[in-house]
Design a protein around this motif. Sequence first.
Motif, PDB file in Angstrom:
ATOM      1  N   SER A 104       0.809  -1.222   0.000  1.00 54.03           N
ATOM      2  CA  SER A 104       0.000   0.000   0.000  1.00 54.03           C
ATOM      3  C   SER A 104       0.839   1.269   0.000  1.00 54.03           C
ATOM      4  O   SER A 104       0.288   2.360   0.125  1.00 54.03           O
ATOM      5  CB  SER A 104      -0.937   0.013   1.213  1.00 54.03           C
ATOM      6  OG  SER A 104      -1.858  -1.052   1.142  1.00 54.03           O
ATOM      7  N   TYR A 111      -6.799   0.868  -1.328  1.00 58.56           N
ATOM      8  CA  TYR A 111      -8.074   1.142  -1.999  1.00 58.56           C
ATOM      9  C   TYR A 111      -9.062   1.833  -1.067  1.00 58.56           C
ATOM     10  O   TYR A 111      -9.686   2.811  -1.422  1.00 58.56           O
ATOM     11  CB  TYR A 111      -8.666  -0.171  -2.511  1.00 58.56           C
ATOM     12  CG  TYR A 111      -9.265  -0.074  -3.897  1.00 58.56           C
ATOM     13  CD1 TYR A 111      -8.449   0.123  -5.009  1.00 58.56           C
ATOM     14  CD2 TYR A 111     -10.635  -0.200  -4.098  1.00 58.56           C
ATOM     15  CE1 TYR A 111      -8.997   0.200  -6.288  1.00 58.56           C
ATOM     16  CE2 TYR A 111     -11.178  -0.124  -5.369  1.00 58.56           C
ATOM     17  CZ  TYR A 111     -10.354   0.074  -6.463  1.00 58.56           C
ATOM     18  OH  TYR A 111     -10.892   0.161  -7.721  1.00 58.56           O
ATOM     19  N   SER A 373      -0.171  -2.306  -7.005  1.00 58.42           N
ATOM     20  CA  SER A 373      -1.494  -2.277  -7.625  1.00 58.42           C
ATOM     21  C   SER A 373      -1.474  -1.262  -8.755  1.00 58.42           C
ATOM     22  O   SER A 373      -0.974  -0.146  -8.586  1.00 58.42           O
ATOM     23  CB  SER A 373      -2.555  -1.888  -6.590  1.00 58.42           C
ATOM     24  OG  SER A 373      -3.828  -1.796  -7.170  1.00 58.42           O
ATOM     25  N   ARG A 516     -14.909  -5.571  -1.289  1.00 56.90           N
ATOM     26  CA  ARG A 516     -13.700  -4.801  -1.001  1.00 56.90           C
ATOM     27  C   ARG A 516     -13.879  -3.825   0.162  1.00 56.90           C
ATOM     28  O   ARG A 516     -12.930  -3.135   0.533  1.00 56.90           O
ATOM     29  CB  ARG A 516     -13.277  -4.024  -2.247  1.00 56.90           C
ATOM     30  CG  ARG A 516     -12.869  -4.916  -3.414  1.00 56.90           C
ATOM     31  CD  ARG A 516     -12.429  -4.102  -4.602  1.00 56.90           C
ATOM     32  NE  ARG A 516     -11.687  -4.911  -5.559  1.00 56.90           N
ATOM     33  CZ  ARG A 516     -10.974  -4.426  -6.565  1.00 56.90           C
ATOM     34  NH1 ARG A 516     -10.925  -3.119  -6.748  1.00 56.90           N
ATOM     35  NH2 ARG A 516     -10.326  -5.223  -7.382  1.00 56.90           N
ATOM     36  N   GLU A 525     -13.148   4.993  -2.286  1.00 54.04           N
ATOM     37  CA  GLU A 525     -12.309   5.160  -3.467  1.00 54.04           C
ATOM     38  C   GLU A 525     -13.115   5.664  -4.655  1.00 54.04           C
ATOM     39  O   GLU A 525     -14.257   5.267  -4.872  1.00 54.04           O
ATOM     40  CB  GLU A 525     -11.650   3.806  -3.783  1.00 54.04           C
ATOM     41  CG  GLU A 525     -10.424   3.900  -4.649  1.00 54.04           C
ATOM     42  CD  GLU A 525     -10.756   3.922  -6.115  1.00 54.04           C
ATOM     43  OE1 GLU A 525      -9.950   4.449  -6.905  1.00 54.04           O
ATOM     44  OE2 GLU A 525     -11.840   3.416  -6.493  1.00 54.04           O
ATOM     45  N   TYR A 618      -8.279  -8.238  -3.680  1.00 55.12           N
ATOM     46  CA  TYR A 618      -7.361  -7.278  -4.291  1.00 55.12           C
ATOM     47  C   TYR A 618      -6.142  -8.006  -4.835  1.00 55.12           C
ATOM     48  O   TYR A 618      -5.653  -8.965  -4.224  1.00 55.12           O
ATOM     49  CB  TYR A 618      -6.895  -6.237  -3.269  1.00 55.12           C
ATOM     50  CG  TYR A 618      -7.998  -5.396  -2.701  1.00 55.12           C
ATOM     51  CD1 TYR A 618      -8.490  -4.301  -3.395  1.00 55.12           C
ATOM     52  CD2 TYR A 618      -8.563  -5.698  -1.468  1.00 55.12           C
ATOM     53  CE1 TYR A 618      -9.506  -3.524  -2.874  1.00 55.12           C
ATOM     54  CE2 TYR A 618      -9.576  -4.927  -0.932  1.00 55.12           C
ATOM     55  CZ  TYR A 618     -10.052  -3.837  -1.643  1.00 55.12           C
ATOM     56  OH  TYR A 618     -11.051  -3.076  -1.121  1.00 55.12           O
TER      57      TYR A 618
END
Length: 661
Positions: A104, A111, A373, A516, A525, A618
């Motif tokens: 992250s 996210y 990501s 999520r 998000e 994810y």
Amino acid sequence: MGLGSPHPNTIMQTFNYSDERFADLQLLRYRLDGFDRLTLKQKELVYYLAEATLMGRDIIFDQCGRHNLAIRALLEAIYTDDAIDRSTDDFHQLEVYLKRVWFSNGIYHHYGCQKFQPGFSPDYLWQCMNSVPQDKLPLHPGTTVADLRQQLFPVIFDPTVLPKRVNQADGDDLVLTSASNFYEGVSQQEAECFYDELKARHANDAEPPSWGLNSRLVKYADGTIVEEVYSAHGRYATAIRRIIEQLRKAANVAESEQQRLVIMKLIDYYQTGDLRLFNDYCKLWVQCLDGEIDFINGFIEVYGDPLGLKGSWEGLVEYVDEEATRRTSLISQNAQWFEDHSPVDPRFRKPVVKGVTAKVICAAMLGGDEYPSTAIGINLPNADWIRAQYGSKSITIKNITDAYDKAAQGNGFREEFIIDEPTLTMVNAYADALDHLHTDLHECLGHGSGQLLPGVDPDALKAYGSTIEEARADLFGLYYVADAKLVELGLTPDDEAWHAAYYTYMMNGLLTQLVRIEPGHQIEEAHMRNRALIARWCLHNGNAMHLVHRQDKTYLQITDYEQLRQLVAKLLAEVQRIKSEGDYEAARHLVERYAIHVDPTLHQEVRQRYQRLDIAPYKGFINPRLTPITNDDGTIIDIHVDYTEGYAQQMLRYSRDYSMQ
């Protein structure tokens, strides 16, 4: 050497798309298909641009939270110390936490933006800190281990301290309640006034800079508010100088003089931080269509800033997939037709669409906000006036979408959530291809469509701007993925294949993206808010689709696809009006009513059904490792591609080799 012929130095490795899994994350790998057909000079260019992409890693960590670099360094020191007992559950929990921090770019979910809580105790971390040699810890001169504990433990363990990276809750001071490191000591009102005044002083600029894009706004003790500009002589100077060093090497092996000038203009911008030079770079970059290699490197997307002004650092290196680009070329060649036939008010259409180019590419390296990501499609530049006068570049990243598709095969997801066998058969037949086509339309045409009315501030929608912009592009893609023009162009097989794209999109917006969201949380998000907004608005403003219950499970049922397309057209017209007129209150109404809130009962049901499938919600990527092969005098004779580096191995190498400390 022909495409598909393995070069002796690119090796024939057993390739697995899926790799490590932990928490709610799964790591994948992506192949550099066709890399072997590039010339040596092109491979060198890719390599130097890839190095420039990795040099900015610490920037994004710092932007995502001011304590992230210290926390990462502390955890890595413990993780790599031989004296630490690696067999305990506490160590396993610390390892998972560190891997999440790596993924992250900090301590906040990549996210959902909420701070994730460690599974180990403060006592355990303190014990480890006292076991590790002090010279391995991130201690500033004159500070002690106890000082480090006092600084970092509340941030790591207390859920009330800096709880969200980006807060967009209506009514809150979005700056003071967001932990992202774009502001210090200023309130939302002070930040907005600072940039409003700056824009007012330059209201007559024909080519306005994206004010605030490459700076941190700081309020000093005497009340003075200043920008800390990112440049080779400002904030992040060490990292930016290293980026520049690699860009200079790339310029020496550029495919054309035009491409070399693009790279040199980016260097000029990085040297000074002058946003007018960034405008010049964007104009050159969007018009540079020579060669097969391209890149993104800089402070670009503003989703990480609650006010939608400040760019997060990102990098991407790419080369063209020539066969797959046929699809996007057809779309871009017909850009004016799509604009002219859009269901929006003619006042908001572009009379002349300029410079729309679209390619399908292979990513060769991901960095910054695009790593681990990454997006599957990108359209740049973001400045509306540059799009209008010079056009835009759109890419769809084929080797990334291929990796996602391979990882999803046979996981049971569609069988669990699709309402019946005929719909499942339709989705299996068409959805993947149509979803890729929707992405192309979103990136190539959606973001580049429409125009602001004269005098409208591009930032008028403030915190709602990102969600509205993503909704606008998605709606444009949804409207046209169903158009007979695509059958005429040979991009869709028949007049009904688009039903599959509509079904999967609406199912995601109404149901499956809820997996999520953590229990008790709302949608944060921008892309998720956009999908919820579209699907829920269509659900509540027509009779084309319904949520139905069968055997205690909720499913989407679409009964009238043609009506649903008309609803999409109606919403597209309204969202474009909001964007073109800068109607903040209308944007606020749409987002707050349709895009944010979560039904807790439905949420629990969807999560339980998904958890039984044992799928990570994810996914992100491990980069291939590129290594120069040289002869005895140091001349590069090839670039070796290696897919075997492990996740932790890669992250520790990046921390060692690409640190700005």
